[in-house]
Motif scaffolding. Structure first.
Motif, PDB file in Angstrom:
ATOM      1  N   SER A 101     -10.215  34.171   1.205  1.00  0.00           N
ATOM      2  CA  SER A 101     -10.070  34.246  -0.249  1.00  0.00           C
ATOM      3  C   SER A 101      -9.021  35.297  -0.562  1.00  0.00           C
ATOM      4  CB  SER A 101     -11.392  34.603  -0.913  1.00  0.00           C
ATOM      5  OG  SER A 101     -11.281  34.550  -2.322  1.00  0.00           O
ATOM      6  N   GLU A 151     -15.510  37.375 -12.192  1.00  0.00           N
ATOM      7  CA  GLU A 151     -15.498  35.988 -11.735  1.00  0.00           C
ATOM      8  C   GLU A 151     -14.955  35.122 -12.869  1.00  0.00           C
ATOM      9  OE1 GLU A 151     -18.962  34.988  -9.217  1.00  0.00           O
ATOM     10  OE2 GLU A 151     -19.657  37.037  -9.632  1.00  0.00           O
ATOM     11  N   THR A 157     -11.800  38.303  -7.685  1.00  0.00           N
ATOM     12  CA  THR A 157     -11.547  37.269  -6.698  1.00  0.00           C
ATOM     13  C   THR A 157     -10.849  36.075  -7.332  1.00  0.00           C
ATOM     14  OG1 THR A 157     -12.562  35.866  -5.015  1.00  0.00           O
ATOM     15  CG2 THR A 157     -13.809  36.186  -7.047  1.00  0.00           C
ATOM     16  N   TYR A 162     -11.396  33.190  -5.670  1.00  0.00           N
ATOM     17  CA  TYR A 162     -12.277  32.218  -5.020  1.00  0.00           C
ATOM     18  C   TYR A 162     -11.563  31.598  -3.806  1.00  0.00           C
ATOM     19  CZ  TYR A 162     -14.593  32.236  -9.661  1.00  0.00           C
ATOM     20  OH  TYR A 162     -15.174  32.595 -10.847  1.00  0.00           O
ATOM     21  N   HIS A 194     -10.016  24.419  -3.229  1.00  0.00           N
ATOM     22  CA  HIS A 194     -11.056  25.212  -3.883  1.00  0.00           C
ATOM     23  C   HIS A 194     -12.267  24.337  -4.194  1.00  0.00           C
ATOM     24  CE1 HIS A 194     -13.262  27.686  -6.584  1.00  0.00           C
ATOM     25  NE2 HIS A 194     -12.820  27.108  -7.694  1.00  0.00           N
ATOM     26  N   GLU A 250     -18.505  30.704  -4.290  1.00  0.00           N
ATOM     27  CA  GLU A 250     -17.890  31.571  -5.298  1.00  0.00           C
ATOM     28  C   GLU A 250     -18.553  32.947  -5.293  1.00  0.00           C
ATOM     29  OE1 GLU A 250     -16.700  27.912  -8.344  1.00  0.00           O
ATOM     30  OE2 GLU A 250     -18.542  29.062  -8.676  1.00  0.00           O
ATOM     31  N   ALA A 289     -17.414  34.987  -2.313  1.00  0.00           N
ATOM     32  CA  ALA A 289     -16.067  35.511  -2.517  1.00  0.00           C
ATOM     33  C   ALA A 289     -16.074  36.715  -3.444  1.00  0.00           C
ATOM     34  CB  ALA A 289     -15.157  34.415  -3.078  1.00  0.00           C
ATOM     35  N   ALA A 346     -20.978  31.193 -11.704  1.00  0.00           N
ATOM     36  CA  ALA A 346     -20.822  31.853 -10.399  1.00  0.00           C
ATOM     37  C   ALA A 346     -21.485  33.220 -10.393  1.00  0.00           C
ATOM     38  CB  ALA A 346     -19.342  31.978 -10.058  1.00  0.00           C
TER      39      ALA A 346
END
Length: 378
Positions: A74, A96, A134, A136, A145, A153, A156, A186
């Motif tokens: 990632s 996220e 991140t 992801y 992805h 997710e 990551a 996520a």
């Protein structure tokens, strides 16, 4: 169930925010897998991608685990506030992000972020938090992805904290997860996994706004029999959902559900970020993508383990924010998420924002989430 209810559920499951495009990013060089959080590359982040209030910023590529526990790469960015860190280091927020696409061009650490997100994150920077963000798995790193694969997710996002602390010694071990839309869902996954997945870190809690949830329940109504929904956004998001499931479960027979037109748009979605994909989907209704209903075959059984939010594992405070006028993730879906959590012995702190849409609720939530997070770090 009425036609209007079905269409609302479908819209809720397929919409999210974050239309951005950027320049192509080369895959990192092949390397032997390291432990989760191991940094593979570390470089300065261009200043035009900095959040307001940043003193220094870097872009990392790092090892994490996919949902099946296999090593995966990632990428993401670290934003350090200007000034001197407090005793013990900067407390960390792991951001996220919402939907931007599934191709490398769409990775926020290279493509940039929407003005809404930049303003939102600047508010947190001004509170004295470092932000680690991140991209992801598969956004800027090898592979596709796995859109809405919540465990991947979450891994990551957690391993972004590990990687950031490895690269930057001014960061504290204490951290909070925060996310919106795709990233809101996520973040709820992250909240259920964080303590067990990274016990060496000091996870304090999570903030999720407009969290994507109940995707499979809504998607069961999708198929050629669905009345036409004249929204290129819904059509575009459906292609990401289908691609994401195929990435998470390669044995899933994706093509058996798609018309020739559906196959074409699903293929285009693998490289197009949200805005150009929505333009490509203009005039194409959701039902035109599918040759059979998603209630048939193995879609539901395959998708549930990937996309259904875990009902247990929440051992730290969880904030959920929702707007009543949200047409991306309508309030009834979040109400079901909350009801499911409560039924399993969890007690999230829920804030409802009357009259606010998807983005409006995210911004309005700051009045409540800022003091919530301050209490977590106290």
């Amino acid at each position: 169930m009425t036609r209007r209810t079905v269409m609302t559920l479908v819209s809720a499951a397929l919409l999210a925010t974050g239309p951005l495009a950027g320049t192509a990013l080369a895959d990192p060089p092949a390397t032997t897998a390291g432990a989760p959080g191991t940094v593979v590359s570390d470089e300065a982040l261009p200043q035009n991608l900095w959040i307001d209030g940043t003193g220094s910023a870097r872009r990392l590529t790092y090892w994490t685990l996919d949902a099946s526990g296999q090593p995966a790469l990632s990428s993401g960015a670290i934003f350090i506030p200007a000034g001197t860190p407090p005793p013990g280091g900067w407390p960390v927020l792991s951001w996220e992000h919402g939907t931007v696409g599934i191709g490398d061009d769409c990775a926020p650490s290279t493509a940039g972020r929407a003005d809404r997100d930049m303003g939102f994150l600047a508010t947190w920077m001004k509170q004295g938090y470092a932000i680690v963000a991140t991209d992801y798995i598969g956004l800027g790193t090898p592979g596709v992805h796995a859109y809405l694969d919540g465990r991947a997710e979450a891994h990551a996002a957690i391993d972004m904290v590990r990687a950031a602390r490895s690269a930057e010694d001014s960061l504290a071990a204490k951290w909070v997860a925060i996310g919106q839309s795709q990233g809101g869902g996520a973040t709820v996954f992250t909240a259920s996994l964080a303590t067990g997945y990274a016990p060496e870190l000091d996870y304090r809690g999570a903030v999720a706004t407009g969290p994507a949830s109940n995707i499979v329940d809504a998607a069961q109504f999708v198929g050629p029999q669905l009345p036409p929904i004249p929204s290129s956004h819904i059509t575009a998001y459906a292609t990401y959902v289908m691609n994401g499931l195929k990435a998470a479960r390669p044995d899933f027979d994706l093509d058996s559900y798609l018309t020739p037109l559906g196959k074409q748009l699903v293929t285009e979605a693998r490289t197009l970020c949200f805005t150009p994909l929505a333009e490509a989907a203009n005039g194409i209704t959701l039902n035109q993508l599918f040759s059979r209903s998603l209630s048939e075959g193995d879609f539901v059984a395959t998708a549930r383990p990937v996309m259904d939010v875990p009902p247990t594992g929440y051992d730290r405070p969880l904030f959920i924010g929702q707007g009543t006028n949200d047409t991306d993730v309508p309030a009834p879906l979040t109400a079901k998420l909350v009801a499911d959590l409560v039924a399993n012995g969890n007690h999230p702190e829920v804030h409802v924002y009357p009259g606010k849409d998807h983005s409006g609720a995210m911004l309005a939530s700051l009045a409540d989430s800022v003091p919530f997070v301050a209490r977590l770090f106290a």
